[in-house]
Design a protein around this motif. Sequence first.
Motif, mmCIF file in Angstrom:
data_model
loop_
_atom_site.group_PDB
_atom_site.id
_atom_site.type_symbol
_atom_site.label_atom_id
_atom_site.label_comp_id
_atom_site.label_asym_id
_atom_site.label_seq_id
_atom_site.Cartn_x
_atom_site.Cartn_y
_atom_site.Cartn_z
ATOM 1 N N ALA A 125 0.830 -1.205 0.000
ATOM 2 C CA ALA A 125 0.000 0.000 0.000
ATOM 3 C C ALA A 125 0.865 1.256 0.000
ATOM 4 C CB ALA A 125 -0.928 -0.007 1.211
ATOM 5 N N ALA A 145 -4.477 -0.871 7.765
ATOM 6 C CA ALA A 145 -4.067 0.438 7.274
ATOM 7 C C ALA A 145 -3.629 1.326 8.423
ATOM 8 C CB ALA A 145 -5.221 1.109 6.525
ATOM 9 N N LEU A 243 -4.766 6.784 1.620
ATOM 10 C CA LEU A 243 -5.232 5.668 0.803
ATOM 11 C C LEU A 243 -5.941 6.092 -0.472
ATOM 12 C CD1 LEU A 243 -6.506 3.207 3.565
ATOM 13 C CD2 LEU A 243 -4.394 3.052 2.232
ATOM 14 N N TYR A 268 -9.435 0.172 4.267
ATOM 15 C CA TYR A 268 -8.982 0.175 2.872
ATOM 16 C C TYR A 268 -10.173 0.283 1.919
ATOM 17 C CZ TYR A 268 -4.172 -1.336 3.968
ATOM 18 O OH TYR A 268 -2.875 -1.416 4.419
#
Length: 305
Positions: A125, A145, A243, A268
């Motif tokens: 990520a 995350a 994100l 996410y």
Amino acid sequence: MASVQVTEGELDFSIPKITKPCKTWYKLFGSLSPTTVPLIALHGGPGMSHNYLLSLSSLASDYSIPVILYDQFGCGNSTHLPEKNGDTDFWTVELFLSELDNLLEKLGIGEYDLFGNSWGGMLAAEHAIRQPSKLRRLIIADSPASMSDWIVAAEGLRKQLPTDVQSVLDRCERDERTETEEYEKAVMEFYKRHVCRVWPFPGDVDDTFESLKRDPTVYHTMNGPSEFYVVGSLKTWDIKSKLHRIKVSTMLLNGRHDEATDAVVQLYFDAIPRVRWFTFAESSHMPHWEERELFMERVAAFLRD
């Protein structure tokens, strides 16, 4: 299942202020060509080694998708630096992002797909947030995350363990005895429920844990003594606000019994613009072993869509 070409090698990895030669070890299933898009797989930990991801070789043998596994710096077959134990200024996310960039460059890879499990998904990520031009698709498997959300989820799962197991964990952590056999056995009760529900563990999974025992430098520095007792430098890691920068098509994966709970993965799903999510009903943190055939089907379908 078709036989596939398997190639192993080492890549020079230059690190500022490190004078000794450093190498990243890799293993390629299949072959690279201008017409193929390889899947690069990032293992967990940090510091867990590639072995437990060897089941991904099925993507090469069954679906003709080239797969590249590698041991991240500091573990497995790559260069180790045990003298850097506890050095949080050295073991950073940026170090491992640089290593991934180095691998892409040294192998001459053009367009590629990226898979990451657990810490590997966190690293994937971070890489995707930077919007690399040749990244085609992204798979984030069993990953948070935000480590604060991960810790909350882990504490909830920990409270579901038998009370005697919880007592051992609490006592060993309080007394700083997390390297004892007593603590290890109690930790394993969590792992059998929420890390890998195939018991005994597959040999490749055992190999990863044995590799970690031999050199826990990276894992202890960045994470801590266990999956649910996070006291390392990643404790405050959080990319929720970034994100939305992930623009490539993304697949999220987790298991119903995963330590990466639905609440963790939801972060996410809510933020990435082009995203889909699949949960494996009989799996925890390693659906690539727990529901291997279905896992490969889902991943291959996504990469070919």
